[in-house]
Design a protein around this motif. Structure first.
Motif, short mmCIF file in Angstrom:
data_model
loop_
_atom_site.label_atom_id
_atom_site.label_comp_id
_atom_site.label_asym_id
_atom_site.label_seq_id
_atom_site.Cartn_x
_atom_site.Cartn_y
_atom_site.Cartn_z
N ILE A 74 -6.63 18.57 -66.74
CA ILE A 74 -6.03 18.80 -68.07
C ILE A 74 -6.61 20.08 -68.64
N TYR A 75 -7.90 20.29 -68.46
CA TYR A 75 -8.57 21.46 -69.01
C TYR A 75 -7.98 22.75 -68.40
N GLU A 76 -7.70 22.69 -67.10
CA GLU A 76 -7.09 23.86 -66.46
C GLU A 76 -5.74 24.17 -67.10
N GLU A 77 -5.00 23.09 -67.33
CA GLU A 77 -3.67 23.23 -67.95
C GLU A 77 -3.80 23.87 -69.33
N MET A 78 -4.81 23.42 -70.08
CA MET A 78 -5.04 23.97 -71.42
C MET A 78 -5.37 25.46 -71.34
N LYS A 79 -6.22 25.81 -70.38
CA LYS A 79 -6.60 27.22 -70.26
C LYS A 79 -5.36 28.09 -70.01
N GLN A 80 -4.43 27.51 -69.19
CA GLN A 80 -3.21 28.25 -68.91
C GLN A 80 -2.43 28.47 -70.21
N LYS A 81 -2.41 27.42 -71.03
CA LYS A 81 -1.55 27.44 -72.22
C LYS A 81 -2.19 28.20 -73.38
N TYR A 82 -3.47 27.91 -73.63
CA TYR A 82 -4.12 28.48 -74.85
C TYR A 82 -5.10 29.62 -74.55
N GLY A 83 -5.31 29.92 -73.27
CA GLY A 83 -6.27 30.97 -72.92
C GLY A 83 -7.68 30.42 -72.90
N THR A 84 -8.53 31.07 -72.12
CA THR A 84 -9.90 30.55 -71.97
C THR A 84 -10.68 30.66 -73.27
N GLN A 85 -10.29 31.60 -74.15
CA GLN A 85 -11.03 31.77 -75.41
C GLN A 85 -10.67 30.69 -76.42
N GLY A 86 -9.57 29.97 -76.18
CA GLY A 86 -9.09 29.09 -77.25
C GLY A 86 -9.23 27.61 -76.98
N CYS A 87 -9.88 27.24 -75.85
CA CYS A 87 -10.02 25.81 -75.60
C CYS A 87 -11.36 25.51 -74.94
N TYR A 88 -11.72 24.19 -74.95
CA TYR A 88 -13.03 23.83 -74.41
C TYR A 88 -13.01 22.37 -73.98
N LEU A 89 -13.71 22.09 -72.86
CA LEU A 89 -13.83 20.71 -72.39
C LEU A 89 -15.24 20.24 -72.76
N LEU A 90 -15.31 19.24 -73.67
CA LEU A 90 -16.62 18.75 -74.11
C LEU A 90 -16.84 17.37 -73.53
#
Length: 1436
Positions: free
Chosen positions: A210-226
């Motif tokens: 899911i985190y990879e998917e988020m990075k694709q969508k929001y960019g690495t600067q805009g998301c984080y897996l905690l």
């Protein structure tokens, strides 16, 4: 201000931080809830960056940010209610108290040493909470949201879809006009997508995908897996994980506040302060709308309605927490936050914040600043960037600002959000948040000008405030802190905008800045300016900080500190902060105490008492009220009464808490311990008719050191007599009354069954009367059993059936306003042992309606003894007496040491006899020398027999019990009322002129050779007085010879028949006061008789002349004196007859009359005359009436002997001075002896007195003691004239031996001469011219030595004067004879005198010279000069 944990350089950046919103899905919220935390709370401990951060400013310069902190909070769509904020602040302050055992700073200022808490954590908590809970407003952007975290869980079915829902929700909240709250910084808010993954329960693969998917969508600067929750919550944790959350959650959550432990808390200041304040993040108010978690409807500071609005007191709301609160309280007590998190999780969260700030937030802020800067550059056609332009603006001439008063009194216009003026403010705020203070200052300054030009006052004030703070925080401090900016801002907020919250923020910041610059005076003025009536809590905190400013100045202003502490305490009290109020008053008290500001002290103590009582600190309350009462109060009577009632009320509550505890010490009334007096024995009986009890000792007598010394001497005298002249080493004078003057170093002795009276000196310092009820003594007793074992019985509360010690209880004892009064309390010991009197126990109360009129305590019911008590408390006061200061050894002199005072610790001893003495018919007034008969009754009132009764007095000549020869007079006084005091015998008229002789021995009258005449044994029948027995004895009194008032002390001494080890004897004192008035003066002389009629007396005749003068001034009603009898008493002489008695035999003397008597005295015959050693005296009575008073019997002889012995004492005292000079030869002694005579005259008289139309007859006697021939003696003491002042002479003493020669006068009396011749001689001169007359010259040697005599018949002088005296006659025959006379020989010379004509001639011309045979010096005798020897020569 007080010291703070943070410096101002840390405080301000921490107070203004970038704000980030958080929006979570339900599932994400559930994951964080496993740790009892919301998502925002989870991040809180990690929200400060651990490393420096870099960013570029619009000029592309690198800017470093240190210690950046971000604030993440859940979105809340309702602004907080002011009432709820007030409630939160109130709880924060009441929850923060000084730490127990905190060491206070000691500040020494002048002569003050003050213990002051250096820090005020409650103020810091208040300030932090106040700044955090400030609602966002439109005129500034500092607390607007810059970004929003959208949080979803990896365990959700469609996490990405959930993110888009959350994003849509955030957009709706920000841009929909329905939501005016919260505020957003700029329209395009940064959205940051966070995927939460539960490590212990979730699927790691899925989360990563899911985190990879988020990075694709929001960019690495805009998301984080905690990743969190690395361990399952149900597993018991072995390792202890730290809980960094608790300190953050306590501050703004209601559940942990102390003030709710005691039930509802009254908050007096806020009308709408209610309950149910929930935690700041509002998680308990979740409401679902459209399937989305709408957990931001209600602000956490939202208020519910109070559960019982009617339940209000004094118009203030009574806060009642609702049941839900109690549940959260219960659930919250043992909660561990972060239970599922490991330390690795902590690091992950910290890493997440770092990433978010570095990658997301700061680039966003940097971009926004650039955009705003570009907008501003294009605005107003400026060609250069604002940043470079500002330097020119400020370095050039300054535009004068309009004063605040010129501006119109309104908050001015409101700008639309996109207004260019607001953009510059936005840029300034952004620069301020990222610590770019130079740029921020430039922007604020520009904005300020724009706002002032537009009259937008609220905006202008905000810009001024932040410009001042920015200027202060600029690195390198290029410009001074513009305090006037702050002042203008505060005034604008307060007066124009009417916004006290913003004004308060200005004051808090500015005061902290001024404090950091040590400008305490300005800081204090600023803090005091903002105190107002709208918020008591704020005013209290600011006043307290102002007080700290005053004390922290270079020269501390202690009194200002104290005054403002009092004001702060008052406001804390109004705000319901009782503990803080009490603390402020206590700190101020240190300054006011003991400085004479009694009214201020009273006020403070009263308030401390009240607050302590409210906080159930009852001991403190009691002690504070006690202070008000015991200091010399200057309050009015009404105020003192109020204080006293308050004190009694508090005291009653204290005593009810521990009813069985020890009795408390009461402060009132004052007890003067050193004035405590202790009296052993029964009270004196009142006079009963003619019966008058001995005065003895009582508490009513004032202490007199002189008289106590006299009593001591009398007691020593009698003890010495009893112990054969030696005072025992263990003798101590008896003390019946112990006071501060007596010697209290030993344990006093009290006798069992005899009361002990303790006089306690109370003083009421108040202007209201005090009523003590059930007042009694408090004591401790150690009985001594007869077996010798000790068992202690301690009596705290006295009971009436005490077998050991009976205690008297005074039921009511009233002490009026400011009155000193003594209470006499009795104890009755019924057992032997050691008694310790500890103090007094009583109920202290006051009288209802006890206002006195005109200062006079006119109390109704005063005489009935029934007072209506308003309230009373039982307590005690100890009697602690400090002994005398020791001053004997060197050590004691150099240090202050006190000896013991044991007057309250008597030892109860076994029974002793107890004597009471009564005087019957005892006179108060007498004539000098008057004899009066009285009776003395001795009563033994104890259960022991009494023996060895003696009486001792310094004036033994004043009274007598009669000698051994005394006839037993009738014992009842009434029978002898009109009888004479003397023993009389009726005589016939023939024996009128001649003396009746009797004799008596002085030993019979107690006057022995070596006896002490002052100590007189009392002639008790059987010499023992049985228990309960009484005996009456006659006592004769004689008025002293000097007129005036006489105090005569009698000391009766007696012993127990059974010897006691502790008390050997007992005494009873009596002081008789006698007033004497003048009666007779008697003077007498004795001279040798020239006639030698007495054949056998061998020249032993004397003439006695007695002059009696009535000196009475008839004040006593005396009509006349009759001289009844004149008696002589001597060992060697006696009166023979009266020489000059007239036919009228009554010798009467009216006032001021004088009588003269002449008597012939003879030597006693050898058988009558006593030997020198024996004490037998011959008494001869010459009677002038028809009754003889037997002078050798009592009482006449008693008083004679007494006066004789007292006279002897005086002469012995004088003689002892010359004792060393008396070693003269025997011969001289012989010469002196022939000049001495020991004849004593007793004049007995009667006086007729008219009193109340009745005639009384008084009788009396005077004594004259004749010692020397020819020297006048008196019956009354002669006043000696003081010697005249002489010049002081200095001379060297020469060692001259005192000549042991007799005086001329003594030698002249060696030879007694007498001429025997016819009185008249008839001679016929015409027949025989020479007339010869035979004359016999008798020479008698008066001394017991041989005397050589020369008789010279030649006339001494031939001067005409001498011829005139003895005429011209001559002695015929031998002109000089030399003879020697043996001891007491009489020799006669036959002489012839020759006369040549008629006339009267003096034959006393022969001169006789004498000397002792073994002496050389010759002296002329002067005997013939005493009277002329006249002869008449007649012619026939």
């Amino acid at each position: 201000m007080a010291q703070c944990v943070q410096s101002v350089q840390e405080l301000i950046p921490d107070s203004f931080v970038p704000c980030v919103a958080a929006l979570c899905s339900d599932e994400a919220e559930r994951l964080t809830r496993l740790n009892h935390l919301s998502f925002a709370e989870l991040l809180k401990p990690f929200s400060r960056l651990t490393s420096e951060v870099h960013m570029r400013d619009p000029n592309n310069q690198l800017h470093i940010i240190k210690n950046l902190k971000i604030a993440v909070s859940n979105i809340i769509t309702q602004p907080p209610q002011p009432g709820a904020i007030r409630k939160l602040l109130n709880d924060v302050v009441s929850g923060s108290q000084p730490a127990e055992g905190l060491v206070a700073n000691v500040i020494t200022a002048g002569d003050y040493d003050l213990n002051i808490s250096a820090t005020t954590p409650w103020f810091e908590s208040y300030r932090e909470t106040f700044l955090q809970s400030m609602p966002a407003s439109d005129h500034e952007f500092l607390n607007h949201y810059l970004a929003c975290m959208l949080v979803a869980s990896s365990s959700e079915a469609e996490p990405v879809e959930q993110f888009s829902k959350l994003s849509h929700e955030q957009h709706r909240i920000q841009h929909n006009s329905d939501y005016s709250y919260p505020k957003w910084f700029i329209p395009n808010t940064l959205k940051y997508y966070v995927l939460l993954h539960d490590v212990s329960a979730g699927d790691e693969q899925r989360a990563e995908s899911i985190y990879e998917e988020m990075k694709q969508k929001y960019g690495t600067q805009g998301c984080y897996l905690l990743k969190i929750n690395s361990r399952a919550s149900n597993r018991a944790s072995d390792e202890q994980i730290p809980d960094p959350w608790s300190q953050y959650l306590q501050k703004n959550s209601i559940q942990n506040q102390d003030s709710y432990e005691d039930g509802p808390c009254t908050i007096t200041s806020n009308k709408n302060s209610d309950s149910n304040l929930l935690s700041l993040d509002g998680l308990d108010n979740e409401v679902k709308v459209d399937g989305l978690p709408n957990n931001f409807r209600a602000h956490p500071l939202q208020l519910d309605q109070p559960s019982d609005p009617s339940n209000s007191i004094d118009g203030t709301d009574h806060v009642k927490p609702a049941s839900s609160l109690h549940e959260t309280k219960k659930g919250n007590t043992g909660i561990i936050h972060g239970a599922c998190l490991t330390l690795t999780d902590h690091d992950r969260i910290r890493q997440f914040i770092q990433e978010f700030t570095f990658r997301g937030l700061l680039p966003h802020i940097e971009k926004t600043i650039r955009q705003l800067n570009d907008q501003l550059m294009s605005r107003k056609g400026l060609s250069r960037s604002l940043f470079s332009a500002t330097k020119k603006w400020f370095s050039g001439s300054k535009v004068p600002e309009k004063s605040i008063n010129e501006l119109k009194n309104t908050s001015g216009l409101l700008y639309p959000p996109e207004a260019p003026e607001l953009q510059i403010r936005k840029m300034a705020d952004l620069c301020f948040l990222v610590q770019h203070y130079d740029l921020a200052y430039s922007c604020y300054h520009t904005a300020k000008k724009d706002f002032l030009n537009d009259q937008a006052m609220l905006y202008a004030a905000g810009a001024l405030e932040m410009a001042a703070v920015s200027a202060f925080l600029q690195p390198g401090a290029p410009r001074p802190y513009p305090a006037h900016y702050m002042d203008t801002a505060i005034q604008t907020y307060r007066d124009i905008c009417k916004n006290m919250v913003l004004a308060e923020r200005c004051v808090l910041l500015s005061a902290e800045i001024l404090k950091s610059q040590s400008k305490y005076s300005e800081a204090a003025a600023l803090l005091i300016r903002l105190t107002s009536e709208d918020s008591d809590l704020r005013s209290a905190l600011l006043l307290e900080q102002a007080a700290h400013c005053f004390i922290n100045m270079k020269s501390p202003m202690v009194r200002k500190y104290a005054f403002h502490m009092i004001l702060a305490g008052h406001r804390f009290s109004k705000a319901g902060q009782k503990k803080h109020a009490l603390r402020c008053y206590c700190q101020a008290m240190q300054v006011y105490k003991g400085k004479g500001w009694s009214l201020a002290e009273d006020h403070i103590n009263f308030t401390i008492g009240r607050q302590s009582y409210t906080l159930r600190q009852l001991d403190n309350a009691v002690s504070a009220f006690r202070h008000i009462l015991i200091n010399e109060s200057k309050q009015s009577a009404a105020q003192q009464g109020a204080f006293l009632r308050e004190y009694l009320y508090v005291y009653k509550n204290v005593s009810q808490l521990s009813p069985d505890g020890p009795l408390p010490q009461l402060p009132l009334p004052y007890i003067n311990s050193s004035a405590t007096r202790v009296f052993f024995g029964h009270d004196r009986r009142p006079a009963d008719g003619e019966k008058q009890a001995a005065t003895h000792v009582s508490l009513d007598q004032e202490y007199d050191s002189e008289s106590s010394q006299q009593w001591r001497e009398l007691e020593e005298q009698v003890v010495a007599v009893v112990n054969k002249g030696i005072i025992p080493s263990n003798f101590h004078p008896t003390q019946y009354c112990l006071n501060s003057y007596s010697d209290n170093s030993r344990f006093p002795l009290a006798v069992v069954e005899e009361p002990i009276t303790v006089e306690v000196a109370f003083r009421n310092p108040l202007k209201v009367p005090l009523l003590l009820t059930d007042l009694s003594l408090l004591w401790k007793f150690q009985p001594k059993a007869f077996s010798g074992k000790d068992n202690e019985e301690v009596k705290e509360l006295v009971t009436s059936q005490s077998a050991m010690i009976g205690t008297e209880v005074i039921s009511e004892f009233l002490i009026n306003c400011e009155e000193s009064k003594v209470a006499r309390l009795k104890l009755f010991p019924h057992h032997i042992g050691e008694l310790h009197i500890l103090g007094v126990v009583y109920n202290l109360g006051t009288i209802q309606g006890s206002m006195t009129v005109d200062g006079i305590g006119a109390l109704p019911g005063c005489h009935t003894g029934k007072y209506s008590l308003s309230m009373s408390v039982r307590g005690r006061q100890d009697l602690e007496i400090q002994g005398p200061r020791l001053n004997n050894t060197k050590e004691e002199k150099t240090s202050v040491k006190y000896g013991p005072d044991r007057r309250l610790d008597p030892i109860i001893t076994e029974e002793m006899p107890l004597l009471e003495v009564f005087f019957i018919h005892f006179p108060t007034g007498l004539l000098c020398g008057e004899i009066r008969k009285a009776y003395v009754e001795f009563v033994n009132v104890s259960k022991c027999p009494l023996a060895g009764l003696k009486v001792v007095s310094k004036r033994p000549e004043f009274f007598t019990f009669g000698g051994n020869t005394a006839v037993l007079t009738p014992l009842s006084p009434s029978a002898s009322e009109n009888c004479s005091a003397y023993k009389t015998v009726v005589t016939d008229s023939t024996s009128m002129c001649t003396a009746l002789v009797s004799s008596a021995s002085s030993v019979d009258f107690g006057i022995g050779i070596e006896s002490q005449p002052e100590v007189i044994p009392v002639p008790l029948p059987d010499s023992v007085l049985k228990p309960g027995a009484s005996v009456q004895l006659p006592m004769w009194l004689r008025g002293p010879d000097e007129e005036g008032v006489h105090e005569i002390n009698f000391l009766f001494y007696y012993e127990s028949v059974k010897k006691q080890p502790k008390i050997r004897h007992r005494i009873l004192r009596h002081t008789a006061v006698i007033c004497t008035s003048r009666s007779l003066n008697v003077r007498a002389t004795v001279c040798r008789s020239n006639s030698l009629e007495d054949e056998e007396g061998r020249g032993g005749n004397m003439l006695v002349f007695v002059d009696v003068e009535n000196t009475n001034t008839s004040e006593a009603g005396v009509k006349e004196f009759h001289i009844v009898q004149i008696s002589s008493s001597s060992k060697h002489w006696k009166l023979q007859k009266s020489v000059n008695l007239s036919e009228n035999k009554d010798a009467k003397l009216a006032s001021r009359e004088k009588g003269k008597f002449c008597f012939k005295a003879l030597r006693c015959k050898e058988k009558e005359a006593a030997t020198q050693t024996s004490e037998k005296y011959t008494f001869a009575d010459i009677i002038f009436g028809n009754e003889q008073i037997i002078s050798s019997a009592s009482p006449c002889a008693d008083f004679f002997y007494r006066s004789l012995s007292s006279e002897l004492k005086k002469t012995q005292a004088q003689l002892s001075v010359y004792a060393e000079k008396q070693s003269t030869e025997d011969a001289v002694r012989l010469i002196q002896k022939c000049n001495e005579v020991d004849l004593n005259i007793i004049v007995l008289w009667k006086a007729y007195v008219v009193e109340d139309n009745k005639q009384l007859i008084l009788e009396g006697q005077h004594h004259v003691i004749l010692r020397t021939v020819g020297k006048e003696a008196f019956s009354y003491p002669q006043k000696q004239d003081p010697p005249e002042m002489e010049l002081l002479k200095f001379f060297r003493s020469e060692n001259t031996t005192v000549s042991s020669r007799p005086s001329v006068e003594q030698l002249s009396n060696l030879i007694k001469t007498s001429l025997h011749y016819p009185e008249s001689f008839n001679h016929p001169f015409h027949q025989k011219s020479l007339c010869l007359v035979p004359v016999t010259l008798l020479l008698s040697n008066c001394s017991k030595a041989d005397v050589d005599v020369i008789v010279d018949l030649r006339h001494k002088t031939t001067s005409p004067e001498a011829l005139e005296i003895h005429g011209s006659f001559t002695w015929l025959g031998q002109t000089q004879y030399k003879l020697q006379l043996k001891s007491q020989e009489i020799h006669s010379l036959q002489l012839k005198a020759c006369f040549v004509h008629t006339g009267v001639y003096n034959l006393g011309t022969p001169r006789v010279f004498a000397k002792l045979s073994d002496q050389v010096t010759v002296f002329e005798t002067s005997q013939q000069n005493s009277m002329p020897a006249l002869i008449i020569i007649n012619n026939v």
